[in-house]
Design a protein around this motif. Structure first.
Motif, PDB file in Angstrom:
ATOM      1  N   ARG A 203       0.835  -1.205   0.000  1.00  0.00           N
ATOM      2  CA  ARG A 203       0.000   0.000   0.000  1.00  0.00           C
ATOM      3  C   ARG A 203       0.871   1.257   0.000  1.00  0.00           C
ATOM      4  N   ASP A 204       1.932   1.242   0.787  1.00  0.00           N
ATOM      5  CA  ASP A 204       2.817   2.405   0.846  1.00  0.00           C
ATOM      6  C   ASP A 204       3.443   2.672  -0.518  1.00  0.00           C
ATOM      7  N   PHE A 205       3.919   1.617  -1.171  1.00  0.00           N
ATOM      8  CA  PHE A 205       4.553   1.780  -2.472  1.00  0.00           C
ATOM      9  C   PHE A 205       3.597   2.425  -3.464  1.00  0.00           C
ATOM     10  N   TRP A 206       2.380   1.886  -3.573  1.00  0.00           N
ATOM     11  CA  TRP A 206       1.457   2.406  -4.567  1.00  0.00           C
ATOM     12  C   TRP A 206       0.890   3.767  -4.179  1.00  0.00           C
ATOM     13  N   THR A 207       0.784   4.067  -2.906  1.00  0.00           N
ATOM     14  CA  THR A 207       0.392   5.418  -2.491  1.00  0.00           C
ATOM     15  C   THR A 207       1.422   6.435  -2.966  1.00  0.00           C
ATOM     16  N   ARG A 208       2.683   6.100  -2.807  1.00  0.00           N
ATOM     17  CA  ARG A 208       3.743   7.016  -3.237  1.00  0.00           C
ATOM     18  C   ARG A 208       3.781   7.155  -4.759  1.00  0.00           C
ATOM     19  N   VAL A 209       3.586   6.037  -5.488  1.00  0.00           N
ATOM     20  CA  VAL A 209       3.570   6.111  -6.956  1.00  0.00           C
ATOM     21  C   VAL A 209       2.430   7.017  -7.426  1.00  0.00           C
ATOM     22  N   ALA A 210       1.232   6.793  -6.881  1.00  0.00           N
ATOM     23  CA  ALA A 210       0.077   7.594  -7.289  1.00  0.00           C
ATOM     24  C   ALA A 210       0.264   9.067  -6.924  1.00  0.00           C
ATOM     25  N   LYS A 212       3.047  10.679  -6.682  1.00  0.00           N
ATOM     26  CA  LYS A 212       4.075  11.270  -7.540  1.00  0.00           C
ATOM     27  C   LYS A 212       3.572  11.529  -8.946  1.00  0.00           C
ATOM     28  N   TRP A 213       2.861  10.593  -9.562  1.00  0.00           N
ATOM     29  CA  TRP A 213       2.596  10.693 -10.993  1.00  0.00           C
ATOM     30  C   TRP A 213       1.119  10.787 -11.376  1.00  0.00           C
ATOM     31  N   GLN A 214       0.210  10.912 -10.413  1.00  0.00           N
ATOM     32  CA  GLN A 214      -1.215  10.887 -10.738  1.00  0.00           C
ATOM     33  C   GLN A 214      -1.626  11.937 -11.764  1.00  0.00           C
ATOM     34  N   SER A 215      -1.010  13.109 -11.736  1.00  0.00           N
ATOM     35  CA  SER A 215      -1.421  14.183 -12.636  1.00  0.00           C
ATOM     36  C   SER A 215      -0.571  14.275 -13.893  1.00  0.00           C
ATOM     37  N   HIS A 216       0.320  13.318 -14.089  1.00  0.00           N
ATOM     38  CA  HIS A 216       1.203  13.386 -15.255  1.00  0.00           C
ATOM     39  C   HIS A 216       0.415  13.069 -16.525  1.00  0.00           C
ATOM     40  N   PRO A 217       0.511  13.915 -17.553  1.00  0.00           N
ATOM     41  CA  PRO A 217      -0.286  13.669 -18.769  1.00  0.00           C
ATOM     42  C   PRO A 217       0.126  12.424 -19.530  1.00  0.00           C
ATOM     43  N   GLY A 218       1.311  11.867 -19.242  1.00  0.00           N
ATOM     44  CA  GLY A 218       1.722  10.641 -19.918  1.00  0.00           C
ATOM     45  C   GLY A 218       1.312   9.378 -19.199  1.00  0.00           C
ATOM     46  N   LEU A 219       0.767   9.490 -17.986  1.00  0.00           N
ATOM     47  CA  LEU A 219       0.394   8.304 -17.229  1.00  0.00           C
ATOM     48  C   LEU A 219      -0.863   7.675 -17.807  1.00  0.00           C
ATOM     49  N   GLY A 220      -0.794   6.351 -18.056  1.00  0.00           N
ATOM     50  CA  GLY A 220      -1.933   5.644 -18.620  1.00  0.00           C
ATOM     51  C   GLY A 220      -2.470   4.543 -17.741  1.00  0.00           C
ATOM     52  N   GLY A 221      -1.858   4.329 -16.575  1.00  0.00           N
ATOM     53  CA  GLY A 221      -2.374   3.293 -15.691  1.00  0.00           C
ATOM     54  C   GLY A 221      -1.340   2.836 -14.692  1.00  0.00           C
ATOM     55  N   TYR A 222      -1.840   2.161 -13.664  1.00  0.00           N
ATOM     56  CA  TYR A 222      -0.993   1.539 -12.643  1.00  0.00           C
ATOM     57  C   TYR A 222      -1.101   0.032 -12.790  1.00  0.00           C
ATOM     58  N   GLY A 223      -0.002  -0.628 -13.104  1.00  0.00           N
ATOM     59  CA  GLY A 223       0.019  -2.088 -13.182  1.00  0.00           C
ATOM     60  C   GLY A 223       0.455  -2.637 -11.835  1.00  0.00           C
ATOM     61  N   LEU A 224      -0.489  -3.125 -11.048  1.00  0.00           N
ATOM     62  CA  LEU A 224      -0.222  -3.441  -9.646  1.00  0.00           C
ATOM     63  C   LEU A 224       0.936  -4.405  -9.449  1.00  0.00           C
ATOM     64  N   MET A 225       0.946  -5.492 -10.195  1.00  0.00           N
ATOM     65  CA  MET A 225       1.994  -6.498  -9.980  1.00  0.00           C
ATOM     66  C   MET A 225       2.050  -7.430 -11.173  1.00  0.00           C
ATOM     67  N   ASN A 226       3.238  -7.663 -11.678  1.00  0.00           N
ATOM     68  CA  ASN A 226       3.417  -8.596 -12.784  1.00  0.00           C
ATOM     69  C   ASN A 226       3.474 -10.037 -12.283  1.00  0.00           C
ATOM     70  N   GLU A 227       2.657 -10.874 -12.852  1.00  0.00           N
ATOM     71  CA  GLU A 227       2.721 -12.330 -12.730  1.00  0.00           C
ATOM     72  C   GLU A 227       2.871 -12.873 -11.310  1.00  0.00           C
ATOM     73  N   PRO A 228       1.884 -12.671 -10.461  1.00  0.00           N
ATOM     74  CA  PRO A 228       1.905 -13.349  -9.151  1.00  0.00           C
ATOM     75  C   PRO A 228       1.979 -14.863  -9.353  1.00  0.00           C
ATOM     76  N   HIS A 229       2.806 -15.521  -8.539  1.00  0.00           N
ATOM     77  CA  HIS A 229       2.930 -16.974  -8.708  1.00  0.00           C
ATOM     78  C   HIS A 229       3.565 -17.607  -7.467  1.00  0.00           C
ATOM     79  N   ASP A 230       3.208 -18.849  -7.242  1.00  0.00           N
ATOM     80  CA  ASP A 230       3.837 -19.688  -6.220  1.00  0.00           C
ATOM     81  C   ASP A 230       3.970 -18.970  -4.880  1.00  0.00           C
ATOM     82  N   LEU A 231       2.891 -18.354  -4.457  1.00  0.00           N
ATOM     83  CA  LEU A 231       2.882 -17.673  -3.176  1.00  0.00           C
ATOM     84  C   LEU A 231       2.768 -18.695  -2.040  1.00  0.00           C
ATOM     85  N   PRO A 232       2.973 -18.272  -0.803  1.00  0.00           N
ATOM     86  CA  PRO A 232       2.992 -19.248   0.304  1.00  0.00           C
ATOM     87  C   PRO A 232       1.688 -20.030   0.444  1.00  0.00           C
ATOM     88  N   GLN A 233       1.825 -21.204   1.012  1.00  0.00           N
ATOM     89  CA  GLN A 233       0.648 -21.984   1.378  1.00  0.00           C
ATOM     90  C   GLN A 233      -0.060 -21.314   2.560  1.00  0.00           C
TER      91      GLN A 233
END
Length: 804
Positions: A203-210, A212-233
């Motif tokens: 949450r802290d990471f994405w709060t800071r990203v948003a 910083k760049w929320q008003s940037h005219p080149g921003l087209g989206g936030y990709g939360l996480m690439n390819e979640p896999h093999d997380l703990p049981q």
């Protein structure tokens, strides 16, 4: 999907439009429809490069920009926009942007090196801003994609907040590291007590990203996480190998969505899924989907090989596996990609949500992949699914990789990637550029086959005529390039005896200036003797005889994307092969993709065009000049046994190299020309030691041969250097005189690159000779001494030097 880990370990609209010589261009010809249309389904590529430093994080110094990772250039973004791609995806590395998690208990010494908890790294932050700026300038958008697989590679902090072995590199562009690999840990998302990577961190990471760049005219989206896999049981905090808790990722994702929406109410959020973000798993492995929140787009990945991991590229090998991911038993076929993505689009339709195919690749070595890919992306586009190819960008391993969206350079024009033509077809965009390739030498009565081909998408067939200025027989004089992506036609030409013939193309007024350049075909019985008539034609005949490459700085351009002929004082980034080393799909380009958009990219210099006594040459005299690079592939059993993109020879083969150069001092040392493998130490080189010409070979078994001229070159005086190597014999020549010999035979050592003005071995640059280069020739085979003399005489003329 493991394609990066594998690669690190490695309906038409408008009229027919051809683009100018630079390829896609913002100033399209009348009737063009290549620009991104407002309201159209988003399509683009992954601007890969900023995430490639992952293997070297925290331990060792493999964190240097333009070496271990590369920021996409402004030119990359502008070129894609000119081709009509309205949105791209930018994979970034969490650890490089936020080098210390917000709740880390670090001491003062660690903070002084790594940074304060939670704070973004100023340099990496500026890289992202620069990429967004480039998109805004081009009128396009960019998704910031956290490419971390639900993991974070961190230091192990001691109870007192220190890190054992923590070291600050001398170069501030490199990141702090520990000398003890036991002091590095991989944190992973978990819900159980003792989790090493917590929801609050995310949450802290994405709060800071948003923020910083929320008003940037080149921003087209936030990709939360690439390819979640093999997380703990359930109840565990370590990675699993089966039985993972599928609720971990949806829980983390929901928290990040709420954090972003507290800052930014409207920018799209891209939500991946468990199981490597597989298109075939989104409906079954993500409990709680769809999540709550506005403007969510669910992203999936899909590749065409049997296991859909994007790391296998031989069509027949994949068919023989008799398996297809998402369906089980049964071989892949023309509809495999469509069938896989349809599983995801059907789920999205049923749930009433938007979908994006944020990674999909088209292998380039077999046209059957193109047909499969075309069916898949045409369907995806038809149902409003966003599409982002894998992979574009400027990092060196991407060049001519088996799945890529990286433009090349051929016949002084931008060579549009094969995948782009298919994407344009699916989106109804029409523009293309024509090229041709084929042999240039054959005895009288022997036909040569020439292929004329389009790169891009044609809305209608194109008809060209071909004619010879010196007799001979054409199998046909009218060629038709079919409508659609990457079409081609072939013809043969049979020369009369002892001729130099020029084949020229023509078309109607709409295509004036857009046909391939004239092509010379030689049937000379004695090219050496022909030098008395024309040294250039005699030399070109010999080059054609050996299917050799020729790069002249007279052909130097400012860029391989939307470039122009380089004038004196301008940076040179592209040189076409004006010899005969290229073939369809295998252009022997010499290009430089180093990012120098800002000083924060490093201190490396670029070659600069000079004109000396009326002759163009590239100036490499500045320290740390990165030269030109022709990056190709080597065969890999089981994954890519027959790559299209190959250099002309391997180290053990008979081969030769010739260069016209000059040195500015009596102590120049370094590489003029190199053929090698980027990931290995072996090499075949032409260069200098203390301004003494030198040829060097090191094979895969470590056998080393060095031939050195006993005398230095005169300062600022053009000279022609050459080497030859055949099993059992090597020579070094200076201005047509043999100055050293050896008698070695080399072990098999496959090359995947050629470089001019510098070298690159075992993942690291090798210093160039810091001089000036006029032209280079290289090829496979053993030219006679007389043939070499003609080639040397010709190269001398490119530098204003007369050799007899």
């Amino acid at each position: 999907m493991h394609r990066r880990k594998f690669s690190q370990a490695a309906v038409a609209l408008g009229g027919l439009v051809f683009v100018p010589k630079s390829g896609c261009t913002p100033q399209q010809l009348p009737g063009s429809n290549s620009s991104a249309r407002a309201g159209a389904t988003a399509m683009g590529t992954n601007l890969s490069g900023m995430e490639w430093a992952a293997p070297g994080l925290r331990f060792g110094m493999s964190t240097m920009p333009n070496l271990d990772f590369t920021v996409p250039r402004k030119a990359d973004v502008a070129y894609l926009a000119a081709c009509g791609y309205g949105k791209n995806r930018l994979p970034i590395q969490w650890e490089l942007l936020q080098p210390m998690l917000h709740d880390t208990l670090a001491n003062a010494a660690a903070k002084s090196m790594i940074g304060n908890p939670g704070v973004f790294h100023a340099g990496y932050e500026s890289y992202i801003t620069g990429v967004l700026d480039a998109h805004a300038a081009a009128g396009t958008k960019c998704i910031i994609d956290c490419h971390n697989y639900c993991r974070y590679q961190d230091f192990t902090f001691q109870a007192d907040g220190s890190v054992i072995g923590l070291t600050a590199p001398a170069d501030p562009l490199r990141r702090p590291y520990t000398t003890d690999n036991k002091q590095v840990q991989v944190r992973i998302f978990a819900l159980a007590a003792g989790a090493t990577l917590k929801q609050s961190n995310f949450r802290d990471f994405w709060t800071r990203v948003a923020t910083k760049w929320q008003s940037h005219p080149g921003l087209g989206g936030y990709g939360l996480m690439n390819e979640p896999h093999d997380l703990p049981q359930p109840g565990s905090v370590i990675a699993s190998n089966g039985g993972e808790d599928l609720t971990i990722w949806p829980t983390f994702a929901q928290g990040a969505i709420k954090a972003i929406r507290a800052v930014d109410a409207s920018t799209p959020i891209y939500v991946a899924g468990n199981g490597w973000d597989s298109a075939m798993a989104i409906s079954t492995q993500n409990p709680g989907f769809p999540l709550s929140g506005a403007h969510l787009i669910y992203e999936v990945h899909m590749y065409l090989d049997a296991f859909s991991n994007g790391a296998a590229f031989d069509y027949d090998t994949e068919v023989a596996k008799n398996f297809s991911a998402g369906f089980g038993s049964g071989a892949i076929g023309p509809s495999t990609g469509l069938d896989r993505i349809k599983l995801a689009t059907d789920w999205a339709k049923a749930k009433g949500v938007k979908l994006a195919l944020t990674e999909v690749g088209m292998p380039i070595d077999d046209p059957r992949w193109q047909e499969m890919f075309k069916k898949a992306v045409t369907y995806a586009h038809s149902v409003g699914c966003e599409i982002y190819s894998w992979m574009g960008g400027s990092h060196w391993p991407i060049r001519n990789y088996a799945i890529n969206h990286a433009p090349g350079w051929h016949q002084n024009k931008t060579l549009e990637p094969l995948v782009s033509g298919v994407l344009e077809t699916s989106a109804g965009r029409a523009h293309a550029t024509l090229f041709d390739d084929g042999p240039g030498y054959a005895p009288a009565g022997t036909p040569v086959t020439i292929t004329v081909y389009a790169r891009g998408n044609l809305a209608a067939p194109v008809t060209l005529t071909v004619a010879s200025n010196n007799g001979g027989t054409l199998s046909k004089s009218s060629l038709t390039i079919p409508a659609g992506p990457n079409g081609k036609d072939t013809y043969t030409y049979t020369s009369a005896f002892n001729r130099v013939a020029t084949l020229s193309y023509a078309s109607d007024g709409q295509l004036a200036g857009q046909v391939p350049p004239p092509r010379k075909i030689f049937s000379l019985s004695d090219p050496v003797a022909y030098a008395a008539t024309s040294v250039p034609d005699a030399a070109l005949a010999i080059i054609a005889k050996y299917s050799a490459c020729k790069w002249e700085l007279a052909d130097g351009y400012t860029d391989f994307m939307q470039g122009a002929p380089a004038a004196a004082g301008q940076v040179v980034r592209a040189i076409s092969d004006s010899g005969y080393g290229s073939s369809p799909g295998n252009a022997m380009e010499m290009v430089n993709w180093t990012n120098k958009d800002s000083a924060a990219m490093g201190t490396m210099a670029m070659p600069v065009m000079r004109v000396t006594n009326g002759k163009k040459n590239s100036d490499h005299t500045l320290d740390n000049t990165f030269g030109f690079w022709c990056k190709k592939s080597t065969p890999a059993a089981g994954t890519e046994p027959n790559p299209t993109n190959r250099v002309p020879y391997n180290l053990e083969d008979a081969h030769f190299a010739i260069a016209a150069v000059s040195v500015p001092s009596a102590n120049n040392t370094g590489v003029v020309f190199q053929a090698s493998q980027a990931e290995q130490l072996y090499t075949s080189e032409l260069g200098f030691t203390n301004s003494q010409p030198q040829a060097s070979w090191v094979d895969a078994k470590g056998k080393t041969v060095q031939l050195t001229s006993p005398t230095r070159l005169p300062i600022r005086t053009p000279s022609v250097l050459a080497f030859t190597s055949v099993p059992g014999a090597q020579t070094l020549r200076v201005n047509s005189a043999v100055v050293a010999k050896s008698s070695a035979t080399f072990a098999p050592s496959a090359c995947n690159q050629m470089l001019i003005g510098w070298g690159y071995r075992s993942y690291y640059p090798r210093d160039g000779f810091r001089g000036s280069i006029y032209a280079v020739i290289t090829g496979k085979g053993k030219p006679s001494a007389d043939e070499l003399a003609v080639l040397e005489q010709f190269l001398g003329t490119t530098a204003g030097l007369t050799l007899k």
